[in-house]
Design a protein around this motif. Structure first.
Motif, short mmCIF file in Angstrom:
data_model
loop_
_atom_site.label_atom_id
_atom_site.label_comp_id
_atom_site.label_asym_id
_atom_site.label_seq_id
_atom_site.Cartn_x
_atom_site.Cartn_y
_atom_site.Cartn_z
N SER A 35 56.44 -7.69 29.84
CA SER A 35 55.70 -7.89 30.78
C SER A 35 54.26 -6.59 31.08
CB SER A 35 54.83 -9.36 31.86
OG SER A 35 56.41 -10.09 31.17
N SER A 36 54.92 -5.55 31.25
CA SER A 36 54.23 -4.39 31.62
C SER A 36 53.68 -3.26 30.18
CB SER A 36 55.64 -2.98 32.56
OG SER A 36 56.76 -2.96 31.30
N LEU A 37 54.14 -4.25 28.81
CA LEU A 37 53.79 -3.47 27.92
C LEU A 37 52.45 -4.28 27.51
CD1 LEU A 37 57.21 -2.58 25.86
CD2 LEU A 37 55.48 -0.93 26.85
N LYS A 38 52.08 -4.80 28.63
CA LYS A 38 50.78 -6.55 27.77
C LYS A 38 49.88 -5.79 28.71
CE LYS A 38 53.81 -10.28 27.56
NZ LYS A 38 53.99 -12.38 28.10
N PRO A 39 48.76 -5.88 27.63
CA PRO A 39 47.43 -5.22 28.05
C PRO A 39 47.05 -6.86 29.20
CG PRO A 39 47.07 -6.43 26.06
CD PRO A 39 48.87 -6.15 26.26
N GLY A 40 46.62 -6.33 30.42
CA GLY A 40 46.10 -7.40 31.35
C GLY A 40 45.52 -8.96 31.18
N SER A 41 44.39 -9.18 30.14
CA SER A 41 44.36 -9.87 29.36
C SER A 41 45.09 -11.19 28.45
CB SER A 41 43.69 -10.02 28.39
OG SER A 41 43.55 -9.24 27.32
N GLU A 42 46.63 -10.37 28.54
CA GLU A 42 47.32 -11.11 28.20
C GLU A 42 48.72 -12.06 29.24
OE1 GLU A 42 49.95 -10.19 24.85
OE2 GLU A 42 48.10 -8.73 23.97
N LEU A 43 48.88 -11.43 30.65
CA LEU A 43 49.75 -11.76 31.11
C LEU A 43 49.56 -12.96 31.55
CD1 LEU A 43 49.16 -8.82 33.24
CD2 LEU A 43 51.91 -8.91 32.21
N PHE A 44 48.23 -13.17 31.89
CA PHE A 44 48.51 -15.42 32.24
C PHE A 44 47.80 -16.14 30.81
CE2 PHE A 44 48.22 -12.88 35.88
CZ PHE A 44 49.45 -13.18 36.78
N SER A 45 48.16 -15.67 30.35
CA SER A 45 47.31 -16.36 29.18
C SER A 45 48.58 -17.39 29.17
CB SER A 45 47.11 -15.20 27.39
OG SER A 45 48.99 -15.38 27.15
N TYR A 46 47.96 -18.49 28.11
CA TYR A 46 48.37 -19.82 28.24
C TYR A 46 48.34 -20.02 26.27
CZ TYR A 46 50.02 -24.69 28.26
OH TYR A 46 50.60 -25.78 28.31
N PRO A 47 49.98 -20.47 25.64
CA PRO A 47 50.87 -20.79 26.27
C PRO A 47 51.44 -19.25 26.48
CG PRO A 47 51.53 -20.97 24.30
CD PRO A 47 50.15 -21.00 24.14
N LEU A 48 51.86 -18.80 27.59
CA LEU A 48 53.33 -17.47 27.84
C LEU A 48 54.02 -17.00 26.71
CD1 LEU A 48 54.16 -18.05 31.50
CD2 LEU A 48 51.92 -16.56 30.70
N GLU A 53 51.09 -9.26 22.07
CA GLU A 53 50.84 -9.61 20.59
C GLU A 53 50.31 -8.17 20.40
OE1 GLU A 53 48.01 -12.38 21.06
OE2 GLU A 53 49.43 -13.93 21.08
N ASN A 54 49.90 -7.38 21.58
CA ASN A 54 48.93 -6.05 21.58
C ASN A 54 50.23 -5.16 22.40
OD1 ASN A 54 46.97 -7.02 19.63
ND2 ASN A 54 46.19 -8.09 21.32
N PRO A 55 51.31 -4.50 21.69
CA PRO A 55 51.87 -3.86 23.24
C PRO A 55 50.52 -2.57 23.34
CG PRO A 55 53.04 -3.77 20.91
CD PRO A 55 51.57 -4.87 21.21
N THR A 56 50.66 -1.79 24.57
CA THR A 56 50.29 -0.86 24.82
C THR A 56 50.75 0.13 26.41
OG1 THR A 56 47.81 0.36 26.12
CG2 THR A 56 48.82 -2.49 26.92
N VAL A 57 50.92 1.10 26.34
CA VAL A 57 51.10 1.63 27.41
C VAL A 57 50.50 2.47 28.65
CG1 VAL A 57 52.68 2.95 26.68
CG2 VAL A 57 50.65 3.91 26.15
N GLU A 58 49.19 1.84 28.71
CA GLU A 58 47.90 2.19 29.26
C GLU A 58 47.90 1.71 30.84
OE1 GLU A 58 44.82 -0.09 27.45
OE2 GLU A 58 44.17 1.24 25.72
N GLY A 59 49.31 0.62 30.86
CA GLY A 59 49.19 0.11 32.05
C GLY A 59 50.18 1.36 32.85
N PHE A 60 50.88 1.77 31.97
CA PHE A 60 52.09 2.90 32.65
C PHE A 60 50.83 4.25 32.93
CE2 PHE A 60 54.77 0.57 30.76
CZ PHE A 60 56.34 0.33 31.31
N GLU A 61 49.94 4.77 32.10
CA GLU A 61 48.79 5.71 32.15
C GLU A 61 48.38 5.60 33.28
OE1 GLU A 61 47.07 6.18 28.69
OE2 GLU A 61 48.67 6.80 27.34
N TYR A 62 48.19 4.04 33.60
CA TYR A 62 46.89 4.08 34.51
C TYR A 62 48.35 3.88 35.93
CZ TYR A 62 45.01 0.58 37.74
OH TYR A 62 43.90 -0.10 39.40
N SER A 63 48.75 3.36 36.46
CA SER A 63 50.01 2.92 37.17
C SER A 63 49.95 5.10 37.54
CB SER A 63 51.24 2.43 36.84
OG SER A 63 52.43 2.95 38.00
N TRP A 64 50.70 5.89 36.42
CA TRP A 64 50.48 7.54 37.18
C TRP A 64 49.56 7.70 37.67
CZ3 TRP A 64 55.74 9.19 37.59
CH2 TRP A 64 55.60 10.72 37.66
#
Length: 277
Positions: A35-48, A53-64
């Motif tokens: 889930s941490s590799l998902k962009p925000g738009s995929e976190l609550f997409s239905y169906p889960l 689908e589009n893995p990214t590490v931008e969340g880690f860069e944003y967090s750091w």
């Protein structure tokens, strides 16, 4: 033949059950990581979906970039390392006394100590907090360290291990003129290396993941530990899930490294007694 088939069937069933239990423990961690590799738009997409689908590490860069992890890591390391060192010393000395000294009152002390394990943490939290206030340790890292030093689990572990050490070894050291302090630090503590490493890993993990006590004691954001910093991400109205998920993964990295490096010592019971045949 039937006996062999029965043994094989039992082995297969137990192994299957073990894999199922392991999967049940690993699945939440795997879900968190994916889930941490998902962009925000995929976190609550239905169906889960489990896999992004589009893995990214931008969340880690944003967090750091957003969280002051260095500061929180330093605070948590001070608490975890300080508490671990003091816990090992206190538990080892107490366990040595309980295992090798013959005083009746020690048995009473052991029973009282083991009885504390039956008390919920909430029961002793109020008096402990009052002591911290009276000592002027509120809102300080020392207020996190001092109440966590003594642990019945650590004392019991060392006591049980030291009881397996032959008394003849101690008597030989005393005959050679060794003091009790020298016997403990140069003989007993090195022998108990497996217990030291095991308790160190457990103690470090307990303090790294501690949440309730730091939440009560700390009020200055500059002294927050990692877990309290993660809690601050959760707002009253909304939650930045991308930040929370990626920050949670980053907070696990030190613990994973510690466990990988020292896990082989947990089951290492090959300490020698030092006696000649």
């Amino acid at each position: 033949m039937n006996s062999k088939l029965t043994d094989r069937f039992a082995t297969v069933m137990l192994t299957t059950a073990l894999y199922i239990v392991a999967f049940m423990y690993l699945f939440p961690i795997l879900w968190l990581l994916l889930s941490s590799l998902k962009p925000g738009s995929e976190l609550f997409s239905y169906p889960l979906t489990i896999f992004p689908e589009n893995p990214t590490v931008e969340g880690f860069e944003y967090s750091w970039a957003t969280m002051e992890f260095i500061k929180y890591f330093v605070n948590t390391l001070i608490v975890a390392v300080g508490t671990t060192v003091l816990t090992i010393i206190a538990s080892a000395t107490c366990g040595f006394a309980l295992a090798k000294y013959s005083y009746k009152w020690l048995n009473v002390f052991l029973i009282c100590m083991l009885a504390t394990t039956m008390l919920p943490t909430e029961v002793i939290m109020t008096p402990t907090f009052q002591v911290i206030l009276d000592l002027g340790l509120y809102d300080s890292l020392a207020g996190l360290i001092i109440p966590s030093i003594n642990t019945a689990t650590g004392i019991f572990m060392f006591r049980q291990y030291f009881m397996t050490v032959p008394n003849d070894l101690l008597e030989s050291a005393r005959i050679d003129g060794a003091s009790e302090g020298k016997i403990f630090f140069q003989l007993m503590l090195p022998i108990a290396k497996p217990v030291v490493i095991t308790l160190a890993i457990f103690s470090f993990q307990w303090r790294w993941n501690d949440y309730i006590w730091p939440l009560i004691v700390l009020s200055d954001p500059n002294k927050y530990t990692v877990q309290i910093a993660l809690r601050s991400i959760i707002g009253a109205d909304n939650i930045d899930w991308v930040l929370l998920l990626s920050s949670s993964i980053i907070s696990l990295v030190p613990m994973i490294i510690i466990f990988i490096v020292f896990q082989r010592y947990i089951m290492d019971t090959s300490a020698t007694s030092g006696l000649k045949g």
